[in-house]
Scaffold this motif. Structure first.
Motif, PDB file in Angstrom:
ATOM      1  N   ASN A   1      75.763  15.140  88.396  1.00 14.47           N
ATOM      2  CA  ASN A   1      74.789  15.556  89.407  1.00 14.47           C
ATOM      3  C   ASN A   1      73.680  16.409  88.801  1.00 14.47           C
ATOM      4  O   ASN A   1      72.504  16.279  89.166  1.00 14.47           O
ATOM      5  N   LYS A   2      74.056  17.273  87.879  1.00  9.91           N
ATOM      6  CA  LYS A   2      73.060  18.121  87.210  1.00  9.91           C
ATOM      7  C   LYS A   2      72.082  17.264  86.413  1.00  9.91           C
ATOM      8  O   LYS A   2      70.868  17.487  86.446  1.00  9.91           O
TER       9      LYS A   2
ATOM     10  N   TYR B   1      69.818  15.423  88.923  1.00  9.66           N
ATOM     11  CA  TYR B   1      68.870  16.313  89.597  1.00  9.66           C
ATOM     12  C   TYR B   1      67.777  16.775  88.631  1.00  9.66           C
ATOM     13  O   TYR B   1      66.591  16.778  88.983  1.00  9.66           O
TER      14      TYR B   1
ATOM     15  N   LYS C   1      67.001  19.563  97.101  1.00  5.45           N
ATOM     16  CA  LYS C   1      67.338  20.759  96.331  1.00  5.45           C
ATOM     17  C   LYS C   1      68.477  21.537  96.982  1.00  5.45           C
ATOM     18  O   LYS C   1      69.443  21.931  96.306  1.00  5.45           O
TER      19      LYS C   1
ATOM     20  N   TYR D   1      71.752  19.684  96.699  1.00 14.44           N
ATOM     21  CA  TYR D   1      72.220  19.713  95.310  1.00 14.44           C
ATOM     22  C   TYR D   1      72.875  21.058  95.000  1.00 14.44           C
ATOM     23  O   TYR D   1      73.991  21.111  94.466  1.00 14.44           O
TER      24      TYR D   1
END
Length: 239
Positions: free
Chosen positions: A42-43, A46, A70, A73
């Protein structure tokens, strides 16, 4: 598998720890098996998304949809990080994993560690053990204790934010409490380092990064996942 002839009294302990660490790694890294988690994946996605947005001067950066991405996340990352410090006895978490190793440090010996190396030789394996797990005949519990302390320290503010803003609504609405990416990313980096460190202990293998460099899959037609950003998402003729 564990060699029954070595001085590990309970080979089932090591086998169980390896399986738990693999579950923790999959959860933290990202796996189709898990509906929630995948902090590293996910990091990566993103950060790549933010780069694509920032590189396009035509995009309005003060946009509710971007803010929505944002916020969600950050929320997902906070929940996933806090899962790694969940001390519930039913949880397969990094904190529980470390505490189990701490309680059984004397059973994980340097002699066993060295015996598991297949290619690099005894001197190298001894050096590897001593640099990471101490100069005792077994894993130094003080090193594990220090790792537990660092994990709790770097996740303290994240857990507090989760309790005050994500999981619960604090009755004292005057409390001003926020979190930033630096705090989150320091915790993520630490968790990754701890996972890699204990991979070395239990499997005698080490990797520079848990997440592969290229995770954006390419399709048979030569396109890849980022091509979605090359296609307009809305018919704007009437605007």
């Amino acid at each position: 598998m564990i060699d029954m002839k070595n001085d590990i009294k309970n080979y089932e302990l090591i086998d169980g720890l390896i399986k738990k660490l693999k579950d923790i790694e999959n959860d933290f890294m990202g796996s189709d098996t898990y509906a929630v988690g995948g902090v590293l994946e996910n990091k990566f996605l993103y950060d790549r998304f933010v780069t694509i947005v920032n590189d396009n001067s035509k995009i309005n950066k003060s946009n509710s949809f971007l803010n929505y991405i944002k916020i969600n996340y950050i929320t997902s990352i906070i929940i996933a990080v806090c899962r790694q410090v969940d001390k519930n006895s039913d949880s397969v978490s990094l904190i529980n994993f470390l505490e189990e190793i701490y309680s059984n440090a004397d059973k994980i010996t340097k002699k066993w560690f060295v015996s598991q190396y297949k290619t690099l030789g005894e001197e190298y394996s001894k050096k590897d053990f001593e640099e990471n797990f101490g100069s005792l005949t077994h894993v130094d519990p003080g090193i594990i204790y220090a790792d537990i302390g660092k994990l709790l320290f770097y996740t303290k503010e994240i857990k507090k934010f989760r309790n005050k803003k994500v999981a619960h609504l604090d009755k004292n609405k005057k409390i001003k409490f926020d979190i930033d990416f630096n705090i989150l990313y320091k915790a993520i980096d630490l968790i990754e380092e701890i996972i890699k460190k204990y991979q070395l202990l239990l499997t005698q293998s080490w990797t520079a990064k848990l997440l592969p460099e290229k995770i954006l899959s390419f399709r048979n037609d030569g396109s890849n996942e980022e091509d979605i950003f090359c296609v307009p998402w809305k018919n704007c003729k009437d605007i």
